[in-house]
Design a protein around this motif. Structure first.
Motif, PDB file in Angstrom:
ATOM      1  N   PRO A 137      69.850  41.425 -69.277  1.00  0.00           N
ATOM      2  CA  PRO A 137      70.529  40.488 -69.192  1.00  0.00           C
ATOM      3  C   PRO A 137      70.849  39.606 -67.906  1.00  0.00           C
ATOM      4  CG  PRO A 137      71.723  42.433 -70.303  1.00  0.00           C
ATOM      5  CD  PRO A 137      70.487  42.871 -69.479  1.00  0.00           C
ATOM      6  N   ALA A 138      70.777  38.197 -67.949  1.00  0.00           N
ATOM      7  CA  ALA A 138      70.790  37.582 -66.907  1.00  0.00           C
ATOM      8  C   ALA A 138      72.187  37.560 -66.323  1.00  0.00           C
ATOM      9  CB  ALA A 138      70.636  36.087 -67.186  1.00  0.00           C
ATOM     10  N   LEU A 139      72.585  38.793 -65.553  1.00  0.00           N
ATOM     11  CA  LEU A 139      73.962  39.064 -65.143  1.00  0.00           C
ATOM     12  C   LEU A 139      73.919  39.329 -63.636  1.00  0.00           C
ATOM     13  CD1 LEU A 139      75.550  40.819 -67.950  1.00  0.00           C
ATOM     14  CD2 LEU A 139      75.802  38.411 -67.467  1.00  0.00           C
ATOM     15  N   ASP A 140      75.057  39.403 -62.812  1.00  0.00           N
ATOM     16  CA  ASP A 140      74.964  39.766 -61.576  1.00  0.00           C
ATOM     17  C   ASP A 140      74.326  41.271 -61.288  1.00  0.00           C
ATOM     18  OD1 ASP A 140      75.682  40.164 -58.873  1.00  0.00           O
ATOM     19  OD2 ASP A 140      77.951  39.935 -59.047  1.00  0.00           O
ATOM     20  N   ALA A 141      73.583  41.080 -60.201  1.00  0.00           N
ATOM     21  CA  ALA A 141      73.001  42.430 -60.025  1.00  0.00           C
ATOM     22  C   ALA A 141      73.568  43.781 -59.585  1.00  0.00           C
ATOM     23  CB  ALA A 141      71.856  42.265 -58.902  1.00  0.00           C
ATOM     24  N   SER A 142      75.192  43.305 -59.163  1.00  0.00           N
ATOM     25  CA  SER A 142      75.966  44.296 -59.013  1.00  0.00           C
ATOM     26  C   SER A 142      76.786  44.864 -60.164  1.00  0.00           C
ATOM     27  CB  SER A 142      76.964  44.066 -57.900  1.00  0.00           C
ATOM     28  OG  SER A 142      77.795  42.789 -58.500  1.00  0.00           O
ATOM     29  N   ARG A 143      76.508  44.301 -61.171  1.00  0.00           N
ATOM     30  CA  ARG A 143      77.169  44.658 -62.414  1.00  0.00           C
ATOM     31  C   ARG A 143      76.764  46.277 -62.980  1.00  0.00           C
ATOM     32  NH1 ARG A 143      78.669  41.618 -66.870  1.00  0.00           N
ATOM     33  NH2 ARG A 143      79.796  42.801 -68.467  1.00  0.00           N
ATOM     34  N   LEU A 144      77.641  46.835 -63.206  1.00  0.00           N
ATOM     35  CA  LEU A 144      77.541  48.417 -63.432  1.00  0.00           C
ATOM     36  C   LEU A 144      76.821  48.589 -64.897  1.00  0.00           C
ATOM     37  CD1 LEU A 144      80.822  49.976 -61.848  1.00  0.00           C
ATOM     38  CD2 LEU A 144      78.870  49.929 -61.044  1.00  0.00           C
ATOM     39  N   VAL A 145      75.925  49.509 -64.940  1.00  0.00           N
ATOM     40  CA  VAL A 145      75.233  50.008 -66.061  1.00  0.00           C
ATOM     41  C   VAL A 145      75.342  51.555 -66.286  1.00  0.00           C
ATOM     42  CG1 VAL A 145      72.846  50.040 -67.082  1.00  0.00           C
ATOM     43  CG2 VAL A 145      73.627  48.020 -65.517  1.00  0.00           C
ATOM     44  N   TYR A 146      75.355  51.829 -67.482  1.00  0.00           N
ATOM     45  CA  TYR A 146      75.319  53.198 -68.066  1.00  0.00           C
ATOM     46  C   TYR A 146      74.019  53.461 -68.470  1.00  0.00           C
ATOM     47  CZ  TYR A 146      80.423  54.264 -67.466  1.00  0.00           C
ATOM     48  OH  TYR A 146      81.658  54.819 -66.870  1.00  0.00           O
ATOM     49  N   LEU A 147      73.021  54.258 -68.022  1.00  0.00           N
ATOM     50  CA  LEU A 147      71.856  54.835 -68.604  1.00  0.00           C
ATOM     51  C   LEU A 147      72.242  56.155 -69.485  1.00  0.00           C
ATOM     52  CD1 LEU A 147      69.528  54.700 -65.620  1.00  0.00           C
ATOM     53  CD2 LEU A 147      69.618  53.065 -67.407  1.00  0.00           C
ATOM     54  N   LYS A 148      71.964  55.876 -70.778  1.00  0.00           N
ATOM     55  CA  LYS A 148      72.314  56.959 -71.656  1.00  0.00           C
ATOM     56  C   LYS A 148      71.058  57.709 -72.063  1.00  0.00           C
ATOM     57  CE  LYS A 148      74.473  57.599 -76.173  1.00  0.00           C
ATOM     58  NZ  LYS A 148      73.546  58.459 -77.035  1.00  0.00           N
ATOM     59  N   LYS A 149      70.854  58.919 -71.246  1.00  0.00           N
ATOM     60  CA  LYS A 149      70.042  59.918 -71.518  1.00  0.00           C
ATOM     61  C   LYS A 149      70.393  61.018 -72.630  1.00  0.00           C
ATOM     62  CE  LYS A 149      68.659  58.970 -66.744  1.00  0.00           C
ATOM     63  NZ  LYS A 149      68.236  59.432 -65.335  1.00  0.00           N
ATOM     64  N   GLY A 150      69.786  61.028 -73.773  1.00  0.00           N
ATOM     65  CA  GLY A 150      70.592  61.657 -74.668  1.00  0.00           C
ATOM     66  C   GLY A 150      72.115  61.903 -74.729  1.00  0.00           C
ATOM     67  N   SER A 151      72.444  63.029 -74.455  1.00  0.00           N
ATOM     68  CA  SER A 151      74.073  63.273 -74.183  1.00  0.00           C
ATOM     69  C   SER A 151      74.574  62.965 -72.677  1.00  0.00           C
ATOM     70  CB  SER A 151      74.375  64.757 -74.660  1.00  0.00           C
ATOM     71  OG  SER A 151      73.776  65.771 -73.757  1.00  0.00           O
ATOM     72  N   GLU A 152      73.709  62.704 -71.911  1.00  0.00           N
ATOM     73  CA  GLU A 152      73.945  62.510 -70.520  1.00  0.00           C
ATOM     74  C   GLU A 152      73.893  61.167 -70.025  1.00  0.00           C
ATOM     75  OE1 GLU A 152      72.093  63.521 -66.106  1.00  0.00           O
ATOM     76  OE2 GLU A 152      71.192  64.320 -67.658  1.00  0.00           O
ATOM     77  N   VAL A 153      74.871  60.805 -69.126  1.00  0.00           N
ATOM     78  CA  VAL A 153      75.120  59.268 -68.989  1.00  0.00           C
ATOM     79  C   VAL A 153      75.010  59.092 -67.419  1.00  0.00           C
ATOM     80  CG1 VAL A 153      76.466  57.414 -69.027  1.00  0.00           C
ATOM     81  CG2 VAL A 153      76.559  58.690 -71.147  1.00  0.00           C
ATOM     82  N   THR A 154      74.289  58.168 -67.118  1.00  0.00           N
ATOM     83  CA  THR A 154      74.114  58.057 -65.519  1.00  0.00           C
ATOM     84  C   THR A 154      74.578  56.587 -65.263  1.00  0.00           C
ATOM     85  OG1 THR A 154      72.180  59.499 -65.412  1.00  0.00           O
ATOM     86  CG2 THR A 154      72.633  58.063 -63.408  1.00  0.00           C
ATOM     87  N   GLN A 155      75.468  56.527 -64.002  1.00  0.00           N
ATOM     88  CA  GLN A 155      75.685  55.115 -63.609  1.00  0.00           C
ATOM     89  C   GLN A 155      74.922  54.609 -62.410  1.00  0.00           C
ATOM     90  OE1 GLN A 155      80.172  54.525 -63.255  1.00  0.00           O
ATOM     91  NE2 GLN A 155      79.766  53.388 -61.421  1.00  0.00           N
TER      92      GLN A 155
END
Length: 680
Positions: A137-155
């Motif tokens: 998405p064309a949003l601010d680069a500092s926007r927080l993102v959750y990476l969903k790796k199966g049951s684990e989530v990385t920020q």
């Protein structure tokens, strides 16, 4: 029991009207919102007109729509984005890298192969660590993102996720910064065959998270405690005071009422609606008695009121912001087309009063709709002309827009916050008003009414019935045309319905088609059949043309309003010539045998036709007409009709009769090309 039945039949018209009002009231109230009506009426930007208001109990202060919209926007702008991270993609990429390394780096002179391979594997792992996506998405680069790796989530931050299109330049930069620059092209060749995206943006999961946060957004801020002052007398209703009043109103209208209080609310609504409809019925009885006596027309009027109320109620229920898109000005247009402007405007006002219970900003709504209704009544002349309808619609839309600008200036202190969507609603309401033309046609077929639009069609001399009259009785047709012209001029002079009386005049003698040669205007050969008949027989033939005309009109489905002209154009007058001829031989003869059956004319229009018909027909007997002769001739005929009481049931005044006579004299002088005789 017999007396009860007799009383019922005697008052059945009144009972029908009362039943109609009761049913209409129940239907209107049924579709009304059943919440209590807030006892205070206030407008943004206006002073508080009541005494100081204090809180009877604690209540929460609602946030304004602008504040809620701002908070919603903040939630959306700060919400976490969710990406689905596929670890298998990285593992497969590393496997492909290991399998292809020896094939790419196959030079026997390379001595540090193991180090090169480990460097490439580490670089590949570093790029895949935060993810590679096809498009982010064309949003601010500092926007927080959750990476969903199966049951684990990385920020991570959005800027840490690489787009596939960014990977080539990223690899080149990393290789240029490393100590293995000389193997740059080999590494790029190897990576191009190995790297695939492993992070996919998940809009559904993101939106669900945003929805959950929005659901937790509190619609209130702070509390007004019991006994504290809400607003003081004369204080402007704006800012904090406005929000407190809106909160109090919302609390009152959304509270759950007990069954007894609910029943009282419904009963109050019914009483007010019945009161309004009774006022409408009393107005019709006092000022439009002929309409009051016609149950079909009363039903038609209340049906249109009910239709407008139900249409507006539906819009308020589902889309309150679109309330001004309802073409309410159709109501006065329709009633003016079938009745008159005064009845149309009064009914329009009553309908707006009923809608004041349910529309937002009832004062503003009432003002706008009343002004629009007045403009509709004043601007719409001769509705059967299409250009007039378009002009009227334009004027209605303009009035809506001007009034909206004025109210917005009062509320906002300027036009900066003008909602342009509302202007579109006014234009839409104006365009929807054009539907009045097909609606008039539909109503004519359903209720058997007649409007100026239909009258215009019936006035066409090429219509089937008038062409038949012209073919079978050309003299009568010519007489009818002359009478129509006289009637139209007279009606315009006294403000009567010129179109109606003109069409009535065109058809008033269609009964003569059955035996055209029995009437002198069609006797081209000079042979008069009445020379061989008794006066009674001749009188009966002459009188029967009224009955024959009614039958022909009904057979051809002419409206009842036109048939009234056929029935009344001779009233109860006498076929004087044959009556006097009969008396010469029989003094005891009864005048009833020589009288038309009636009824008497009962409107301005039917009275005008009687005068014009008699004057035009009798004018053919003038040998050497002069201006003075025509004047005395018109006076004599009209005076005879007045002495016979032919105008007793017509709502025409002496002054209007004088004006009609003046027009008839002028027109006959023009027909015979006479001028005023000047003394020598």
């Amino acid at each position: 029991m017999a007396s009860v039945v007799k009383t019922f039949y005697k008052n059945q018209d009144l009972l029908y009207k009362l039943l109609l009002i009761a049913v209409s009231s129940v239907l209107i109230v049924y579709f009304f919102p059943k919440s209590g009506k807030f006892q205070y009426d206030f407008q943004k930007g206006f002073p508080w007109a009541y005494e100081n208001l204090y809180a009877d109990e604690d209540f929460a202060i609602l946030k304004s729509e602008d504040a809620l919209a701002q908070e919603r926007e903040e939630i959306r702008s700060q919400a976490f984005l969710y990406f689905d991270y596929d670890t298998n993609v990285m593992n497969n990429a590393v496997s492909r890298y290991d399998a292809s390394f020896s094939n790419v780096f196959n030079d026997s002179l390379i001595t540090n192969e193991t180090q090169l391979k480990n460097f490439g594997r580490n670089l590949l792992t570093e790029i895949y660590k935060t993810g590679i996506t096809t498009e982010k998405p064309a949003l601010d680069a500092s926007r927080l993102v959750y990476l969903k790796k199966g049951s684990e989530v990385t920020q991570v931050n959005l800027g840490q996720i690489y787009e596939a299109s960014e990977v080539p330049s990223l690899l080149q930069r990393k290789l240029d910064e490393s100590r293995y620059t000389e193997y740059k092209n080999l590494f790029l060749q190897l990576f191009y065959d190995s790297i695939l995206p492993n992070a996919i943006y998940n809009p559904t999961l993101t939106e669900n998270a945003i929805t959950q946060e929005l659901s937790q957004l509190s619609p209130t801020r702070g509390v007004v405690t019991q006994g504290s002052r809400i607003i003081t007398r004369g204080e402007l209703v704006e800012g904090e005071a406005l929000q407190k009043m809106l909160s109090l109103k919302a609390k009152y209208e959304t509270q759950n009422f007990s069954d007894s209080r609910y029943n009282w609310i419904v009963a109050g609504y019914i009483l007010l609606v019945v009161l309004a409809l009774v006022m409408l019925l009393l107005f019709i009885r006092n000022y439009r008695p002929k309409v009051y006596e016609n149950n079909t027309q009363i039903t038609f009027i209340l049906f249109n009121v009910l239709l407008m109320v139900l249409l507006t109620t539906a819009v308020v229920k589902f889309r309150p912001a679109y309330v001004y898109a309802v073409p309410l000005c159709i109501l006065p247009l329709i009633l003016k087309a079938f009745f008159d402007a005064r009845l149309g405007l009064f009914t329009h006002v009553i309908t707006i009063l009923l809608l004041g219970f349910i529309v937002p900003d009832s004062f503003e709504y009432f003002f706008l709709q009343v002004i629009a209704g007045i403009v509709t009544i004043l601007s719409t002349q001769e509705l059967y002309k299409r250009a007039n309808l378009f002009i009227s619609v334009g004027q209605i839309t303009l009035i809506y827009i001007i009034a909206y600008f004025a109210f917005n200036s009062i509320h906002q202190g300027g036009v900066e916050n003008l909602e342009w969507e509302n202007l579109g609603l006014f234009v839409l309401a104006g365009l929807a008003t054009l539907f009045v033309q097909p609606l008039i046609y539909i109503y004519e077929k359903i209720f058997g009414l007649v409007s100026d639009v239909s009258l215009l069609e019936l006035s066409d001399t090429n219509s089937k019935l008038l062409k038949e009259l012209a073919d079978k009785a050309p003299g009568t047709f010519h007489h009818s045309l002359n009478v129509a012209n006289l009637c139209e001029a007279a009606a315009n002079e006294i403000g009567a319905n010129a179109m109606l009386v003109r069409v009535g005049a065109l058809y008033h003698d269609i009964g003569k088609m059955n035996n055209p040669t029995d009437f002198t205007e069609n006797q081209a050969t000079g042979v008069n059949v009445h020379d061989d008949l008794s006066p009674k027989e001749s009188a009966r033939i002459i009188i029967d043309h009224v009955i024959d005309g009614i039958e022909i009109a009904r057979k051809n489905k002419l409206p009842d309003r036109l048939i009234d002209f056929i029935r009344t154009h001779h009233g109860t007058s006498t076929v004087h010539y044959f009556y006097m001829k009969e008396k010469e031989t029989n003094e005891a003869t009864s005048i009833a045998d020589f009288q038309y059956p009636g009824p008497l004319p009962f409107s301005k229009e039917t009275a005008i036709l009687m005068m014009s018909d008699s004057v035009e027909a009798a004018s053919k007997s003038l040998k050497n007409p002069t201006s003075m002769l025509i004047d005395s001739f018109v006076e004599k005929i009209v005076k005879k009709q007045m002495d016979d009481g032919q105008y007793l049931n017509a709502d025409i005044t002496f002054k209007e009769i004088q004006q009609v006579k003046k027009v008839l004299k002028k027109k006959l002088n023009n027909i015979y090309h006479l001028r005023i005789e000047y003394p020598e």
